[in-house]
Design a protein around this motif. Structure first.
Motif, short mmCIF file in Angstrom:
data_model
loop_
_atom_site.label_atom_id
_atom_site.label_comp_id
_atom_site.label_asym_id
_atom_site.label_seq_id
_atom_site.Cartn_x
_atom_site.Cartn_y
_atom_site.Cartn_z
N GLU A 30 66.01 -55.28 39.58
CA GLU A 30 67.42 -54.94 39.32
C GLU A 30 67.63 -54.59 37.86
N ASN A 31 66.96 -55.28 36.97
CA ASN A 31 67.07 -54.96 35.54
C ASN A 31 66.43 -53.61 35.22
N LEU A 32 65.36 -53.27 35.93
CA LEU A 32 64.74 -51.96 35.77
C LEU A 32 65.70 -50.86 36.23
N LEU A 33 66.37 -51.09 37.35
CA LEU A 33 67.37 -50.13 37.84
C LEU A 33 68.52 -50.00 36.84
N ALA A 34 68.97 -51.11 36.28
CA ALA A 34 70.06 -51.07 35.29
C ALA A 34 69.64 -50.27 34.06
N ARG A 35 68.40 -50.47 33.59
CA ARG A 35 67.92 -49.69 32.44
C ARG A 35 67.86 -48.21 32.77
N ARG B 60 81.42 -53.64 42.25
CA ARG B 60 81.27 -54.61 43.34
C ARG B 60 80.07 -55.53 43.12
N VAL B 61 79.02 -55.01 42.52
CA VAL B 61 77.86 -55.85 42.18
C VAL B 61 78.28 -56.91 41.16
N ARG B 62 79.01 -56.49 40.13
CA ARG B 62 79.46 -57.46 39.11
C ARG B 62 80.32 -58.55 39.74
N ASP C 235 71.15 -57.66 34.69
CA ASP C 235 71.99 -56.78 33.88
C ASP C 235 72.84 -55.96 34.85
N ASP C 236 74.10 -56.29 34.93
CA ASP C 236 74.99 -55.55 35.83
C ASP C 236 76.05 -54.78 35.03
N SER C 237 75.75 -54.54 33.76
CA SER C 237 76.69 -53.79 32.92
C SER C 237 76.73 -52.34 33.34
N ARG D 26 75.54 -55.77 48.25
CA ARG D 26 76.10 -54.93 47.18
C ARG D 26 74.99 -54.30 46.34
N LEU D 27 73.94 -55.07 46.06
CA LEU D 27 72.82 -54.53 45.28
C LEU D 27 72.11 -53.42 46.05
#
Length: 185
Positions: free
Chosen positions: A96-101, A135-137, A177-179, A53-54
């Motif tokens: 993943e947190n960098l992508l979320a930001r 789907r990631v969440r 961070d999957d928000s 999913r990621l």
């Protein structure tokens, strides 16, 4: 009849009771080992689903980055391409947190998203990005739930004493961070 009861009071009674206790303890340890094995398998399966999913979210984010202007598009492209390159590698929480930001910076409000939706192809990509984020969440929630159950089982005293986990690593939660960005919410 007194002879039949009398043999239970002697050595045979102790042997029979010892064998019965050993059978019950053996069955219980076997049950715990099988349950722990199933929990570890569930963790591995949920981890693989989360990584899939990621990777999908990163691939869609990379496609969406082409529709954005600088600097947000470039920032999103760099973060997404970093995560797309290594889909089989373990989850990089920092990446993943960098992508979320980058996603949060690219889609800070609904106005920008509405302008992008004017192009039908970009609108479809944005819908796909929203779905990939959901789907990631969900996958992360399932994985962390499986990890929680396995950790709880491994903390049981009898599991530790009998070394039922063997040499298996303690499963770890994935904290990313999957928000959803405000503009895509």
């Amino acid at each position: 009849m007194s002879n039949a009861v009398g043999w239970l009071d002697g050595a045979w009674g102790v042997v029979l009771l010892s064998v019965l206790v050993l059978l019950v303890v053996g069955w219980y340890l076997s049950y715990l080992a099988a349950r722990l094995d199933r929990l570890h398998h569930r963790v591995e399966t949920s981890r693989a689903a989360l990584e899939t999913r990621l990777a999908r979210r990163a691939a869609v984010a990379l496609e969406v980055s082409r529709a954005l202007g600088p600097p947000e598009g470039e920032r999103l492209r760099l973060a997404a391409s970093r995560m797309v390159r290594a889909p089989d590698a373990p989850v990089s929480e920092a990446g993943e947190n960098l992508l979320a930001r980058a996603l949060h910076q690219a889609f800070p409000d609904a106005d920008r998203v509405n302008r992008l939706r004017a192009d039908p192809a970009t609108g479809e990509l944005l819908d796909e990005l929203v779905l990939a984020g959901e789907r990631v969440r969900m996958a992360r929630r399932f994985h962390n739930d499986a990890v929680s159950h396995a950790q709880r089982m491994r903390r049981k005293r009898v599991v530790r004493w009998a070394k039922l986990a063997g040499t298996a690593q303690m499963p770890q939660m994935v904290e990313i961070d999957d928000s959803s960005p405000d503009g895509l919410a």
